[in-house]
Design an enzyme around this catalytic site. Structure first.
Site, short mmCIF file in Angstrom:
data_model
loop_
_atom_site.label_atom_id
_atom_site.label_comp_id
_atom_site.label_asym_id
_atom_site.label_seq_id
_atom_site.Cartn_x
_atom_site.Cartn_y
_atom_site.Cartn_z
N GLU A 109 0.84 -1.20 0.00
CA GLU A 109 0.00 0.00 0.00
C GLU A 109 0.88 1.25 0.00
O GLU A 109 1.71 1.43 0.89
CB GLU A 109 -0.93 0.03 1.21
CG GLU A 109 -1.82 1.26 1.20
CD GLU A 109 -2.77 1.38 2.39
OE1 GLU A 109 -3.27 2.49 2.63
OE2 GLU A 109 -2.99 0.36 3.07
N LYS A 111 1.37 4.87 0.83
CA LYS A 111 0.76 5.85 1.75
C LYS A 111 1.06 7.27 1.25
O LYS A 111 1.84 8.01 1.84
CB LYS A 111 1.31 5.65 3.16
CG LYS A 111 0.99 4.30 3.77
CD LYS A 111 -0.50 4.10 3.98
CE LYS A 111 -1.03 5.04 5.05
NZ LYS A 111 -2.45 4.78 5.34
#
Length: 242
Positions: A109, A111
């Site tokens: 992921e 960020k």
């Protein structure tokens, strides 16, 4: 069968986004791990969820304001201080070097919703390519523009769109964004939604599935994968699912 991704490693039982949390995920039989990446002041890709180090380490400040050498000084043992001695914030490269010889899947992921880390997409993709993990990796983010950019940079690496609220006509949207997966907050997932997803050939991987009743529900729906802080529990429940 539904895949089980260990969210930030086995974050329910070990310090999140640390190597020991990832080791534990493999030990208990998770299909893959999920982790979060950001950039340090000197452009290193580090594995940490929050934009600051306040919650998960014994330091304070923004990740972007530290060099990696400085970040290594902090203890990322988080709420498990009574159980573990010292855990460092790892580099993405450290995780990829470890995961490469395993069979684990990987969800990275980005960020970059709050802070637009310049060059993060290219740096992460270059690292994935270096370790030959394109086929085992999914890139995800709440920053959907970033995911479309990742697709342009590396069409052979799957992208997944993270979101909290129900999307209007998600099937049209996901095609426009060139993504192959939707990573919704679990409350937005229904059985009819799953039927539509299968019809459109879109992978559904809800987060964060920690309660036993919710695990059973998602397994009954036959979602493509779940993200959970408790991969061992999830594996046990999945084995009992008819």
């Amino acid at each position: 069968m539904t895949k089980i991704f260990a969210h930030r490693g086995s974050a329910g039982t070990h310090p999140e986004n640390t190597m020991i949390a990832f080791y534990e995920a493999e030990r208990v039989g998770a299909d893959g791990i999920e982790l979060d990446v950001q950039l340090t002041k000197d452009g290193q890709i580090v594995v940490i969820h929050d934009e600051t180090i306040d919650r998960t380490t014994d330091g304070t400040g923004w990740v972007k304001d530290f060099t990696y050498r400085e970040l290594k000084q902090f203890n990322a043992v988080y709420k498990f201080v009574d159980q573990y001695d010292v855990c460092r914030i790892p580099l993405l490269e450290e995780v990829l070097a470890w995961i490469h010889p395993t069979s684990l899947l990987l969800n990275i992921e980005l960020k970059n919703g709050l802070i637009a880390y310049e060059g993060l997409e290219q740096k992460v993709i270059d690292m994935i390519r270096h370790y030959g993990l394109e086929e085992r990796t999914v890139l995800s983010s709440f920053n959907h523009n970033s995911m479309l950019f990742c697709h342009h940079l590396a069409p052979n690496i799957e992208t997944g769109l993270l979101y909290m609220e129900p999307l209007y006509d998600p099937w049209k949207y996901v095609r426009v964004m060139k993504a192959k997966g939707l990573h919704p907050y679990h409350r937005t997932v229904t059985e009819s939604f799953l039927h539509q997803a299968r019809h459109h050939g879109i992978a559904i991987r809800p987060f964060t599935i920690n309660k036993e009743s919710l695990m059973k529900k998602m397994f009954a729906y036959e979602v493509d994968a779940i993200f959970t802080d408790y991969p061992r529990l999830a594996k046990e429940i999945l084995k009992k699912t008819p």
